[in-house]
Each structure stands twice: as structure tokens, then as C-alpha cells.
Design an enzyme around this catalytic site. Structure first.
Site, PDB file in Angstrom:
ATOM      1  N   LYS A   1      44.520  32.392  47.546  1.00 12.25           N
ATOM      2  CA  LYS A   1      45.116  31.260  46.808  1.00 12.25           C
ATOM      3  C   LYS A   1      46.620  31.494  46.593  1.00 12.25           C
ATOM      4  CE  LYS A   1      42.327  31.708  43.230  1.00 12.25           C
ATOM      5  NZ  LYS A   1      41.493  32.850  43.708  1.00 12.25           N
TER       6      LYS A   1
ATOM      7  N   ARG B   1      39.220  26.061  36.712  1.00 10.35           N
ATOM      8  CA  ARG B   1      38.128  26.974  37.093  1.00 10.35           C
ATOM      9  C   ARG B   1      36.799  26.532  36.529  1.00 10.35           C
ATOM     10  NH1 ARG B   1      40.265  32.605  38.842  1.00 10.35           N
ATOM     11  NH2 ARG B   1      42.454  32.134  38.699  1.00 10.35           N
TER      12      ARG B   1
ATOM     13  N   ARG C   1      44.762  45.162  48.271  1.00  8.66           N
ATOM     14  CA  ARG C   1      45.981  44.549  47.714  1.00  8.66           C
ATOM     15  C   ARG C   1      46.797  45.589  46.937  1.00  8.66           C
ATOM     16  NH1 ARG C   1      45.226  39.241  44.599  1.00  8.66           N
ATOM     17  NH2 ARG C   1      43.723  40.499  43.458  1.00  8.66           N
TER      18      ARG C   1
ATOM     19  N   ARG D   1      46.499  45.961  40.800  1.00 11.36           N
ATOM     20  CA  ARG D   1      46.359  45.142  39.602  1.00 11.36           C
ATOM     21  C   ARG D   1      45.297  45.739  38.699  1.00 11.36           C
ATOM     22  NH1 ARG D   1      45.943  38.848  41.268  1.00 11.36           N
ATOM     23  NH2 ARG D   1      44.030  38.956  40.035  1.00 11.36           N
TER      24      ARG D   1
ATOM     25  N   ARG E   1      34.697  38.975  38.225  1.00 14.69           N
ATOM     26  CA  ARG E   1      35.486  37.806  38.674  1.00 14.69           C
ATOM     27  C   ARG E   1      34.704  36.987  39.693  1.00 14.69           C
ATOM     28  NH1 ARG E   1      40.378  41.212  40.403  1.00 14.69           N
ATOM     29  NH2 ARG E   1      41.127  39.393  41.531  1.00 14.69           N
TER      30      ARG E   1
HETATM   31  P1  AP5 Z   1      45.728  36.615  47.278  1.00  6.98           P
HETATM   32  O1  AP5 Z   1      46.573  35.563  47.903  1.00  6.98           O
HETATM   33  O2  AP5 Z   1      46.325  37.439  46.191  1.00  6.98           O
HETATM   34  O3  AP5 Z   1      44.348  35.973  46.814  1.00  6.98           O
HETATM   35  P2  AP5 Z   1      43.992  35.152  45.516  1.00  6.98           P
HETATM   36  O4  AP5 Z   1      42.942  34.158  45.900  1.00  6.98           O
HETATM   37  O5  AP5 Z   1      45.240  34.629  44.865  1.00  6.98           O
HETATM   38  O6  AP5 Z   1      43.331  36.328  44.700  1.00  6.98           O
HETATM   39  P3  AP5 Z   1      43.376  36.724  43.182  1.00  6.98           P
HETATM   40  O7  AP5 Z   1      42.674  38.042  43.137  1.00  6.98           O
HETATM   41  O8  AP5 Z   1      44.771  36.673  42.644  1.00  6.98           O
HETATM   42  O9  AP5 Z   1      42.520  35.589  42.565  1.00  6.98           O
HETATM   43  P4  AP5 Z   1      41.837  35.565  41.187  1.00  6.98           P
HETATM   44  O10 AP5 Z   1      41.353  34.174  41.107  1.00  6.98           O
HETATM   45  O11 AP5 Z   1      40.840  36.635  40.968  1.00  6.98           O
HETATM   46  O12 AP5 Z   1      43.039  35.974  40.208  1.00  6.98           O
HETATM   47  P5  AP5 Z   1      44.110  35.115  39.373  1.00  6.98           P
HETATM   48  O13 AP5 Z   1      45.357  35.884  39.398  1.00  6.98           O
HETATM   49  O14 AP5 Z   1      44.123  33.702  39.751  1.00  6.98           O
HETATM   50  O15 AP5 Z   1      45.205  37.574  48.446  1.00  6.98           O
HETATM   51  C1  AP5 Z   1      44.487  38.746  48.149  1.00  6.98           C
HETATM   52  C2  AP5 Z   1      44.903  39.860  49.138  1.00  6.98           C
HETATM   53  O16 AP5 Z   1      44.507  39.507  50.445  1.00  6.98           O
HETATM   54  C3  AP5 Z   1      46.422  40.110  49.202  1.00  6.98           C
HETATM   55  O17 AP5 Z   1      46.642  41.489  49.366  1.00  6.98           O
HETATM   56  C4  AP5 Z   1      46.877  39.338  50.449  1.00  6.98           C
HETATM   57  O18 AP5 Z   1      47.995  39.929  51.052  1.00  6.98           O
HETATM   58  C5  AP5 Z   1      45.625  39.398  51.313  1.00  6.98           C
HETATM   59  N1  AP5 Z   1      45.427  38.195  52.110  1.00  6.98           N
HETATM   60  C6  AP5 Z   1      45.572  36.886  51.695  1.00  6.98           C
HETATM   61  N2  AP5 Z   1      45.238  36.040  52.680  1.00  6.98           N
HETATM   62  C7  AP5 Z   1      44.867  36.821  53.736  1.00  6.98           C
HETATM   63  C8  AP5 Z   1      44.404  36.536  55.057  1.00  6.98           C
HETATM   64  N3  AP5 Z   1      44.253  35.269  55.499  1.00  6.98           N
HETATM   65  N4  AP5 Z   1      44.081  37.569  55.868  1.00  6.98           N
HETATM   66  C9  AP5 Z   1      44.225  38.867  55.436  1.00  6.98           C
HETATM   67  N5  AP5 Z   1      44.673  39.201  54.202  1.00  6.98           N
HETATM   68  C10 AP5 Z   1      44.979  38.190  53.372  1.00  6.98           C
HETATM   69  O19 AP5 Z   1      43.446  35.196  37.911  1.00  6.98           O
HETATM   70  C11 AP5 Z   1      43.325  36.447  37.271  1.00  6.98           C
HETATM   71  C12 AP5 Z   1      42.571  36.281  35.969  1.00  6.98           C
HETATM   72  O20 AP5 Z   1      43.289  35.405  35.084  1.00  6.98           O
HETATM   73  C13 AP5 Z   1      41.165  35.665  36.057  1.00  6.98           C
HETATM   74  O21 AP5 Z   1      40.194  36.624  36.384  1.00  6.98           O
HETATM   75  C14 AP5 Z   1      41.005  35.135  34.628  1.00  6.98           C
HETATM   76  O22 AP5 Z   1      40.720  36.184  33.720  1.00  6.98           O
HETATM   77  C15 AP5 Z   1      42.395  34.615  34.302  1.00  6.98           C
HETATM   78  N6  AP5 Z   1      42.576  33.190  34.667  1.00  6.98           N
HETATM   79  C16 AP5 Z   1      43.456  32.690  35.566  1.00  6.98           C
HETATM   80  N7  AP5 Z   1      43.372  31.355  35.622  1.00  6.98           N
HETATM   81  C17 AP5 Z   1      42.415  30.999  34.733  1.00  6.98           C
HETATM   82  C18 AP5 Z   1      41.842  29.759  34.343  1.00  6.98           C
HETATM   83  N8  AP5 Z   1      42.254  28.591  34.895  1.00  6.98           N
HETATM   84  N9  AP5 Z   1      40.861  29.769  33.407  1.00  6.98           N
HETATM   85  C19 AP5 Z   1      40.451  30.913  32.853  1.00  6.98           C
HETATM   86  N10 AP5 Z   1      40.934  32.125  33.178  1.00  6.98           N
HETATM   87  C20 AP5 Z   1      41.914  32.169  34.115  1.00  6.98           C
END
Ligand code: AP5
Length: 229
Positions: A13, A88, A127, A160, A171
Site C-alpha cells: 500500500k 479499515r 522490510r 519497524r 495485523r
Molecule cells: P509496503 O509498501 O510497506 O506495504 P504496506 O501494505 O504499506 O505494509 P504495511 O506493513 O505498512 O501495512 P500495514 O497495514 O500493516 O501498516 P500501516 O503502516 O498502514 O511494502 C512492504 C515491503 O514489501 C517493503 O519492504 C517494500 O519495499 C516491499 N514491497 C512492496 N511492494 C513490493 C512488490 N511488488 N514486490 C516486492 N516487494 C515489495 O499501519 C500500521 C498500524 O497502524 C496498524 O497495524 C494499526 O495499528 C494502525 N492503523 C493504521 N491505520 C489505521 C486505521 N485506519 N484504523 C485503525 N488502526 C490503524
């Protein structure tokens, strides 16, 4: 153009939202990044969110809806945006609809990045983040020039706090508790594009561009601002 990118942890994402924002000139809101910055700075929001984020649980809806409303109010100048990590849950999706309608900021499209759980886990396990500039790497798919060191500023790369095994499991479970009703909600509104997010970053990006083709030419005309695009 007003978009939301959905998908499990590690689906890409953040990676894709940055590319979309650059390509289409959109503001990128990552709720995860916003929460991590608030935790780092120990703001009131950060203190409330920290126990949830670190353990991989969702931050309560009432907190996140407030965060979203504040963001949408700042977008009243009409700039498009891409939401990364919001909504979400169904209550968050309904709140986004309601606030979006009120502020003329309704979504044009919701893109779901679909990957298998094992791909999510592999991407998260590899990552690495630069604690100074925030740049993201992957040990296999996007390695730094020198292992463990940021190309830009030479800082030692870290993982992280919520990328440990227990938090990743939580998650993924949190995602799967919510994904069916959330996707159904947007499918029924005709807003959902499901994109295969397995494959390299550029391949996935081209699939997203194809999915967004229609709205580049003819944005969904619902809000005051959308009709101007
Ligand atoms: P990356 O692009 O970082 O993936 P991502 O989907 O953004 O993964 P996240 O782990 O950040 O998602 P998440 O939903 O768990 O965390 P968030 O920060 O939103 O890619 C991952 C890795 O793969 C990277 O190393 C990248 O280089 C690699 N990669 C990417 N694409 C690739 C490809 N095509 N091929 C190969 N490699 C690739 O949320 C964190 C926390 O915040 C949540 O757990 C929750 O506690 C809270 N939170 C956030 N938003 C909310 C909400 N709306 N409501 C409630 N809690 C929330």
C-alpha cells in the site's frame, strides 16, 4: 482524483500509494505513518495509539475517524488525495462517506491490493527502514547498496516495531476480520478495483494505472470539487 488503497499488511500500500501520488499529483495520507510520527513525538494521539500500533491491533474507530476528518478539512482546496490504510473497518468506511459528502470529498475509487498471506509475511520480514530519512528498503526486493545502511544518509537501517512475528500475526488477523464486509461495501457502490499485487513493484503499478484509467478521463461526479477535475 480521490482514492483509497486497501490491502493486507505488506501488500505494498505504502509503496504504491507513493508512486500513485507522484504520478497523479495527489496528496498521500498514510494513517500508519501519521500514527508512527505521533508516537515518535509522543503527542496525545501518539500516546493513545501506541499500545495498539505496537501490538498490531487496530486503533479504535473514534480516534481514526477524527484523524481522517482533520485531514479532509485540510484538503478543502480541491487537491486530490490517496488514502493509504484508511478505512479499515465498516464504521470507518461509513464515516468517510458521511464526512466526504459533507465536505465535497467523496472517493472516486477504492483499489484493493490482493496478495496471499505468505507474500505479506515475506515482504514484511525483509522490510528495513532508515530511522533518519524514513526511506524504506527490502533486503531482497529493494536492497540498499551496502547491506544494512541507508543509501541516502548512511544511517543504520532498522525494523519497524510492529514488524515482529506476534504483531504481524495480529495485523493479518485484524485485516481478515474486516476485509470481507469492507470490500463488499465498496463493491456494492461500484467503487472497487481489485488488483493482483503479486509481482514486482512496476508490474503492480501498471495494473493499478490500468484500473484507474476510466477515472483519469472522467472522474466520478458527485462532489463539488470532483466536478472540477
Ligand atoms: P509496503 O509498501 O510497506 O506495504 P504496506 O501494505 O504499506 O505494509 P504495511 O506493513 O505498512 O501495512 P500495514 O497495514 O500493516 O501498516 P500501516 O503502516 O498502514 O511494502 C512492504 C515491503 O514489501 C517493503 O519492504 C517494500 O519495499 C516491499 N514491497 C512492496 N511492494 C513490493 C512488490 N511488488 N514486490 C516486492 N516487494 C515489495 O499501519 C500500521 C498500524 O497502524 C496498524 O497495524 C494499526 O495499528 C494502525 N492503523 C493504521 N491505520 C489505521 C486505521 N485506519 N484504523 C485503525 N488502526 C490503524
Amino acid at each position: 482524483m480521490k482514492l483509497s488503497i486497501l490491502g493486507p499488511p505488506g501488500a505494498g500500500k505504502g509503496t504504491q500509494a507513493k508512486k500513485i501520488a507522484k504520478q497523479y499529483g495527489l496528496v498521500h495520507l498514510s494513517t500508519g505513518d501519521l500514527l508512527r510520527a505521533a508516537i515518535r513525538d509522543q503527542t496525545p494521539l501518539g500516546q493513545q495509539a501506541e499500545p495498539f500500533v505496537v501490538s498490531g491491533r487496530l486503533v479504535p474507530d473514534e480516534i481514526m475517524v477524527g484523524v481522517l476528518e482533520e485531514f479532509l478539512r485540510k484538503q478543502m482546496d480541491g487537491a486530490g488525495f490517496v488514502l493509504d490504510g484508511f478505512p479499515r473497518t465498516l464504521p470507518q468506511a461509513r464515516a468517510l462517506d458521511e464526512t466526504g459528502r459533507r465536505l465535497g470529498q467523496e472517493l472516486d475509487r477504492v483499489v484493493q491490493l490482493a496478495v496471499a498471506d505468505q507474500v505479506s509475511v515475506e515482504r514484511i520480514a525483509g522490510r528495513r527502514i532508515c530511522p533518519q530519512c524514513g526511506r524504506e528498503y527490502h533486503v531482497r526486493f529493494r536492497p540498499p547498496k551496502v547491506a544494512g545502511v541507508c543509501d541516502r544518509d548512511g544511517a543504520e537501517l532498522i525494523r519497524r516495531k510492529d514488524d515482529n512475528e506476534a504483531a504481524v500475526r495480529e495485523r493479518l488477523a485484524a485485516y481478515h476480520r474486516q476485509d470481507d464486509p469492507l470490500l463488499d461495501y465498496y463493491r456494492k457502490q461500484g467503487l472497487l478495483s481489485e488488483v493482483d499485487a503479486e509481482g514486482d513493484v512496476e508490474t503492480v503499478f501498471q495494473r493499478i494505472r490500468t484500473a484507474l484509467n476510466g477515472i483519469e478521463a472522467a472522474p466520478r461526479k458527485r462532489g463539488r470539487i470532483a466536478t472540477k477535475e
